[in-house]
Design a protein around this motif. Structure first.
Motif, PDB file in Angstrom:
ATOM      1  N   LYS A 143       0.852  -1.266   0.038  1.00 50.49           N
ATOM      2  CA  LYS A 143      -0.100  -0.059  -0.199  1.00 50.49           C
ATOM      3  C   LYS A 143       0.805   1.447   0.027  1.00 50.49           C
ATOM      4  CE  LYS A 143      -4.322  -1.980   1.881  1.00 50.49           C
ATOM      5  NZ  LYS A 143      -5.058  -2.419   3.145  1.00 50.49           N
ATOM      6  N   ALA A 144       1.916   1.323   0.531  1.00 53.17           N
ATOM      7  CA  ALA A 144       3.103   2.464   0.636  1.00 53.17           C
ATOM      8  C   ALA A 144       3.473   2.488  -0.690  1.00 53.17           C
ATOM      9  CB  ALA A 144       3.818   2.284   1.765  1.00 53.17           C
ATOM     10  N   LEU A 145       3.895   1.486  -1.251  1.00 53.67           N
ATOM     11  CA  LEU A 145       4.418   1.667  -2.788  1.00 53.67           C
ATOM     12  C   LEU A 145       3.460   2.376  -3.713  1.00 53.67           C
ATOM     13  CD1 LEU A 145       4.305  -0.250  -5.240  1.00 53.67           C
ATOM     14  CD2 LEU A 145       5.054  -1.941  -3.654  1.00 53.67           C
ATOM     15  N   SER A 146       2.035   1.789  -3.297  1.00 52.71           N
ATOM     16  CA  SER A 146       1.106   2.248  -4.202  1.00 52.71           C
ATOM     17  C   SER A 146       0.709   3.690  -4.214  1.00 52.71           C
ATOM     18  CB  SER A 146      -0.350   1.311  -4.004  1.00 52.71           C
ATOM     19  OG  SER A 146       0.123   0.058  -4.251  1.00 52.71           O
ATOM     20  N   ASP A 147       0.781   4.145  -2.899  1.00 48.43           N
ATOM     21  CA  ASP A 147       0.751   5.297  -2.633  1.00 48.43           C
ATOM     22  C   ASP A 147       1.598   6.440  -3.240  1.00 48.43           C
ATOM     23  OD1 ASP A 147      -1.613   4.987  -1.034  1.00 48.43           O
ATOM     24  OD2 ASP A 147      -0.408   5.163   0.860  1.00 48.43           O
ATOM     25  N   VAL A 148       2.801   5.965  -3.359  1.00 51.15           N
ATOM     26  CA  VAL A 148       3.848   6.806  -3.957  1.00 51.15           C
ATOM     27  C   VAL A 148       3.520   6.706  -5.270  1.00 51.15           C
ATOM     28  CG1 VAL A 148       6.353   7.110  -4.530  1.00 51.15           C
ATOM     29  CG2 VAL A 148       5.882   6.242  -2.277  1.00 51.15           C
ATOM     30  N   TYR A 149       3.037   5.643  -5.731  1.00 50.29           N
ATOM     31  CA  TYR A 149       2.862   5.650  -7.439  1.00 50.29           C
ATOM     32  C   TYR A 149       2.009   6.536  -7.735  1.00 50.29           C
ATOM     33  CZ  TYR A 149       2.111   3.391 -11.873  1.00 50.29           C
ATOM     34  OH  TYR A 149       2.242   3.261 -13.442  1.00 50.29           O
ATOM     35  N   LEU A 150       0.841   6.467  -6.872  1.00 52.17           N
ATOM     36  CA  LEU A 150      -0.417   7.492  -7.079  1.00 52.17           C
ATOM     37  C   LEU A 150       0.123   8.850  -7.274  1.00 52.17           C
ATOM     38  CD1 LEU A 150      -3.386   7.862  -7.454  1.00 52.17           C
ATOM     39  CD2 LEU A 150      -3.683   7.875  -5.213  1.00 52.17           C
ATOM     40  N   ASN A 151       0.903   9.284  -6.211  1.00 50.09           N
ATOM     41  CA  ASN A 151       1.477  10.697  -6.107  1.00 50.09           C
ATOM     42  C   ASN A 151       2.282  11.050  -7.153  1.00 50.09           C
ATOM     43  OD1 ASN A 151       1.885  12.818  -4.369  1.00 50.09           O
ATOM     44  ND2 ASN A 151       3.882  12.309  -4.141  1.00 50.09           N
ATOM     45  N   GLU A 152       3.155  10.128  -7.876  1.00 50.53           N
ATOM     46  CA  GLU A 152       4.084  10.257  -8.766  1.00 50.53           C
ATOM     47  C   GLU A 152       3.329  10.168 -10.119  1.00 50.53           C
ATOM     48  OE1 GLU A 152       8.048   8.930  -8.590  1.00 50.53           O
ATOM     49  OE2 GLU A 152       8.222   9.198  -6.406  1.00 50.53           O
ATOM     50  N   LYS A 153       2.640   9.475 -10.339  1.00 53.25           N
ATOM     51  CA  LYS A 153       2.164   8.991 -11.943  1.00 53.25           C
ATOM     52  C   LYS A 153       0.627   9.710 -12.054  1.00 53.25           C
ATOM     53  CE  LYS A 153       3.802   6.447 -14.482  1.00 53.25           C
ATOM     54  NZ  LYS A 153       4.720   6.819 -15.414  1.00 53.25           N
ATOM     55  N   GLU A 154      -0.007  10.032 -10.536  1.00 58.57           N
ATOM     56  CA  GLU A 154      -1.343  10.535 -10.836  1.00 58.57           C
ATOM     57  C   GLU A 154      -2.146   9.381 -11.349  1.00 58.57           C
ATOM     58  OE1 GLU A 154      -1.181  14.411 -12.402  1.00 58.57           O
ATOM     59  OE2 GLU A 154      -0.453  15.205 -10.685  1.00 58.57           O
ATOM     60  N   ASN A 155      -1.919   8.104 -11.260  1.00 59.93           N
ATOM     61  CA  ASN A 155      -2.713   7.070 -11.666  1.00 59.93           C
ATOM     62  C   ASN A 155      -2.738   5.829 -10.808  1.00 59.93           C
ATOM     63  OD1 ASN A 155      -4.571   6.087 -13.351  1.00 59.93           O
ATOM     64  ND2 ASN A 155      -3.309   5.553 -15.135  1.00 59.93           N
ATOM     65  N   LEU A 156      -3.544   5.191 -10.822  1.00 63.19           N
ATOM     66  CA  LEU A 156      -3.534   3.814  -9.707  1.00 63.19           C
ATOM     67  C   LEU A 156      -2.612   2.876 -10.422  1.00 63.19           C
ATOM     68  CD1 LEU A 156      -7.253   3.700  -9.175  1.00 63.19           C
ATOM     69  CD2 LEU A 156      -5.631   4.145  -7.579  1.00 63.19           C
ATOM     70  N   LEU A 157      -1.880   2.239  -9.690  1.00 65.74           N
ATOM     71  CA  LEU A 157      -0.737   1.413  -9.986  1.00 65.74           C
ATOM     72  C   LEU A 157      -1.449   0.309 -10.657  1.00 65.74           C
ATOM     73  CD1 LEU A 157       1.969  -0.140 -10.072  1.00 65.74           C
ATOM     74  CD2 LEU A 157       1.449  -0.805  -7.743  1.00 65.74           C
ATOM     75  N   ILE A 158      -2.803  -0.296  -9.998  1.00 64.56           N
ATOM     76  CA  ILE A 158      -3.355  -1.701 -10.669  1.00 64.56           C
ATOM     77  C   ILE A 158      -3.906  -1.219 -11.764  1.00 64.56           C
ATOM     78  CG2 ILE A 158      -5.618  -0.824  -9.557  1.00 64.56           C
ATOM     79  CD1 ILE A 158      -4.198  -4.479  -9.125  1.00 64.56           C
ATOM     80  N   LYS A 159      -4.231   0.119 -12.158  1.00 69.18           N
ATOM     81  CA  LYS A 159      -4.755   0.407 -13.589  1.00 69.18           C
ATOM     82  C   LYS A 159      -3.548   0.437 -14.479  1.00 69.18           C
ATOM     83  CE  LYS A 159      -7.550   3.863 -15.687  1.00 69.18           C
ATOM     84  NZ  LYS A 159      -8.077   5.297 -15.571  1.00 69.18           N
ATOM     85  N   ASP A 160      -2.373   0.661 -14.300  1.00 72.04           N
ATOM     86  CA  ASP A 160      -1.438   0.481 -15.089  1.00 72.04           C
ATOM     87  C   ASP A 160      -0.548  -0.613 -15.190  1.00 72.04           C
ATOM     88  OD1 ASP A 160      -1.638   3.363 -15.537  1.00 72.04           O
ATOM     89  OD2 ASP A 160       0.142   4.169 -14.608  1.00 72.04           O
ATOM     90  N   LEU A 161      -1.026  -1.617 -14.173  1.00 70.53           N
ATOM     91  CA  LEU A 161      -0.432  -2.986 -14.183  1.00 70.53           C
ATOM     92  C   LEU A 161      -1.189  -3.644 -15.427  1.00 70.53           C
ATOM     93  CD1 LEU A 161       0.263  -4.056 -10.741  1.00 70.53           C
ATOM     94  CD2 LEU A 161       2.046  -4.122 -12.575  1.00 70.53           C
ATOM     95  N   ARG A 162      -2.610  -3.417 -15.229  1.00 68.33           N
ATOM     96  CA  ARG A 162      -3.363  -3.993 -16.435  1.00 68.33           C
ATOM     97  C   ARG A 162      -3.112  -4.015 -17.884  1.00 68.33           C
ATOM     98  NH1 ARG A 162      -7.974  -5.971 -13.391  1.00 68.33           N
ATOM     99  NH2 ARG A 162      -8.325  -4.741 -11.569  1.00 68.33           N
ATOM    100  N   LYS A 163      -2.175  -2.812 -18.040  1.00 71.80           N
ATOM    101  CA  LYS A 163      -1.902  -2.754 -19.224  1.00 71.80           C
ATOM    102  C   LYS A 163      -0.491  -3.446 -19.738  1.00 71.80           C
ATOM    103  CE  LYS A 163      -3.364   2.349 -18.679  1.00 71.80           C
ATOM    104  NZ  LYS A 163      -2.716   3.645 -18.778  1.00 71.80           N
ATOM    105  N   GLU A 164       0.006  -3.910 -18.867  1.00 69.89           N
ATOM    106  CA  GLU A 164       1.400  -4.611 -18.795  1.00 69.89           C
ATOM    107  C   GLU A 164       1.410  -6.111 -18.877  1.00 69.89           C
ATOM    108  OE1 GLU A 164       4.109  -3.035 -19.409  1.00 69.89           O
ATOM    109  OE2 GLU A 164       3.269  -0.880 -19.283  1.00 69.89           O
ATOM    110  N   VAL A 165       0.401  -6.567 -18.095  1.00 65.72           N
ATOM    111  CA  VAL A 165       0.456  -8.034 -17.750  1.00 65.72           C
ATOM    112  C   VAL A 165      -1.147  -8.455 -18.208  1.00 65.72           C
ATOM    113  CG1 VAL A 165       2.301  -8.160 -16.240  1.00 65.72           C
ATOM    114  CG2 VAL A 165       0.162  -7.731 -15.439  1.00 65.72           C
ATOM    115  N   GLY A 166      -0.955  -9.916 -18.436  1.00 66.55           N
ATOM    116  CA  GLY A 166      -2.337 -10.654 -18.927  1.00 66.55           C
ATOM    117  C   GLY A 166      -2.267 -11.946 -18.396  1.00 66.55           C
ATOM    118  N   GLY A 167      -3.577 -12.540 -18.904  1.00 69.71           N
ATOM    119  CA  GLY A 167      -3.677 -13.972 -18.382  1.00 69.71           C
ATOM    120  C   GLY A 167      -3.885 -14.136 -16.956  1.00 69.71           C
TER     121      GLY A 167
END
Length: 342
Positions: A143-167
C-alpha cells in the motif's frame, strides 16, 4: 536446493515463521547513536565539493545510518544547500555506485515504487521484478508503494499494471497488488485441509489444472494458514505444493506462485537464492542485488546471510567480494556487514 524447499518438518512451528523477520530486528544496518543530521549533511556536502568526490565519506555515512536517519540527513542537506541530496549524488557519482547510493537515500516505499515503474517501462514488463516485490512484501509495504505511485504518476498502480500483464499471471498479480491478503496469525486446521484438498483436486487429481484455485488460495490466505495448507497438501498428495505447481504450470504464473510458496516458507532463504542467481554466470544483475541488499538491510539481512551460507557453503560477504569491486563493492559490502566465513 530442493531439500531446503521440500522440508516441511518445522513449517507450522511459530519459531520458524518467516514473517517474524518483518519485525525488523535482524537487519545489518541499525540506527546510529549520537546522531546529528546537520553534521552528517555538512560532511556529505564537503565530500562532494570541488574536484573529485570523497567516496569513502559517502559510504561511511549512508551505510551506517538507519533509513529514518538518512531521511533526516536528506532534509538537513536540502536546508543547508538548497539542493536535493539525491540530485547531488546523481551528479557526483556514476554507474552502479550511484545506483546503490540513490537506493539508500530513497524511502523503502519510493524505492519499491521506482523498481515497479522500471519493470513496467519500455517494451514488455520485467516480470521477475514484479514477482519478487509483490510476492515478498507485506500489505503495508504494498500500500505504501502504491501511494507513492499514485502521487508520482497520478494514476492507480493496479490500473497501469493491467496494461502490462495479462492472463492468469495478471489475476494473481492484481490480487497481491491490492494489498489485502489476510495477515492474521491464527490457523484453521480444518480450513487448511479443505483448501489442500481443493488444490489437490485442481491439479494432481484431474486432467489439466484449475489455476484459479491456486490463485485464490495462494494470493489471499494468511502466511500462517498457508504453512498449514502446505503440510496438509503433502499429506494428501505425497508431493509438496511447490512440486505440483512446477509440474502443472509454466511461465510467469508458475514463477509467481513458486515465489509466494518460497516466501511463506522462508523469506530469508528466498532472498539468499535470488542473490545467488544475481551473481552466478557471466555478469551480475546489479539491480536485483541492490534491491535485495538495501530493502532487507533493516529487516532480515542477517538471516539472509545465514541462509546464503547454509545453501552455498560460502558467506554472502565472500561472494559479494568476489563479484564486485571499487567503491560500488565497498558500499555493498558495508551494507552486508560482517563475514559469516569459517
Amino acid at each position: 536446493m530442493c531439500s531446503l524447499w521440500d522440508d516441511l518438518e518445522s513449517l507450522t512451528d511459530s519459531a520458524s515463521c518467516s514473517s517474524s523477520a518483518d519485525l525488523g530486528n535482524r537487519g545489518t544496518i541499525k540506527a546510529a547513536a549520537h546522531f546529528d543530521p546537520s553534521e552528517d549533511a555538512e560532511a556529505l556536502k564537503a565530500a562532494m565539493k570541488g574536484f573529485g568526490t570523497k567516496d569513502k565519506v559517502l559510504i561511511d555515512i549512508l551505510t551506517q545510518r538507519s533509513c529514518e536517519q538518512r531521511q533526516l540527513i536528506a532534509e538537513a542537506y536540502q536546508d543547508a544547500t538548497g539542493s536535493a541530496l539525491q540530485d547531488d549524488l546523481e551528479g557526483e557519482t556514476r554507474g552502479d555506485f550511484e545506483d546503490v547510493l540513490v537506493a539508500l537515500v530513497s524511502t523503502p516505499a519510493a524505492y519499491d515504487c521506482h523498481e515497479v515503474m522500471r519493470a513496467m517501462k519500455g517494451a514488455g514488463s520485467k516480470d521477475d521484478i514484479l514477482i519478487e516485490i509483490f510476492a515478498s512484501r507485506t500489505n503495508e509495504q504494498i500500500k505504501a508503494l502504491s501511494d507513492v505511485y499514485l502521487n508520482e504518476k497520478e494514476n492507480l498502480l493496479i490500473k497501469d499494471l493491467r496494461k502490462e500483464v495479462g492472463g492468469d499471471f495478471s489475476k494473481a498479480l492484481f490480487l497481491l497488488a491490492e494489498g489485502e491478503r489476510d495477515e492474521s496469525t491464527g490457523v484453521d486446521v480444518d480450513g487448511a485441509k479443505e483448501d489442500a484438498q481443493a488444490l489437490y483436486e485442481a491439479s494432481e487429481k484431474k486432467w489439466g489444472t484449475d489455476e484459479s484455485a491456486f490463485i485464490e488460495i495462494l494470493c489471499q490466505r494468511s502466511e500462517a494458514q498457508l504453512r498449514q495448507i502446505f503440510v496438509e497438501y503433502k499429506s494428501i498428495s505425497g508431493k509438496t505444493l511447490q512440486h505440483s505447481i512446477e509440474g502443472e504450470m509454466s511461465g510467469e504464473l508458475e514463477e509467481l506462485l513458486v515465489a509466494i510458496v518460497k516466501c511463506v516458507k522462508s523469506r530469508p532463504a528466498y532472498f539468499a537464492e535470488r542473490l545467488h542467481e544475481s551473481m552466478k554466470g557471466g555478469g551480475t544483475d546489479e539491480a536485483t542485488l541492490h534491491r535485495i541488499m538495501v530493502s532487507r538491510s533493516e529487516i532480515d539481512l542477517l538471516d539472509v546471510r545465514k541462509e546464503f551460507k547454509k545453501l552455498y557453503d560460502e558467506s554472502l560477504h565472500s561472494a559479494l567480494e568476489s563479484d564486485l569491486s571499487g567503491d560500488h563493492g565497498d558500499c555493498v559490502l558495508a551494507i552486508c556487514g560482517g563475514d559469516d566465513g569459517d
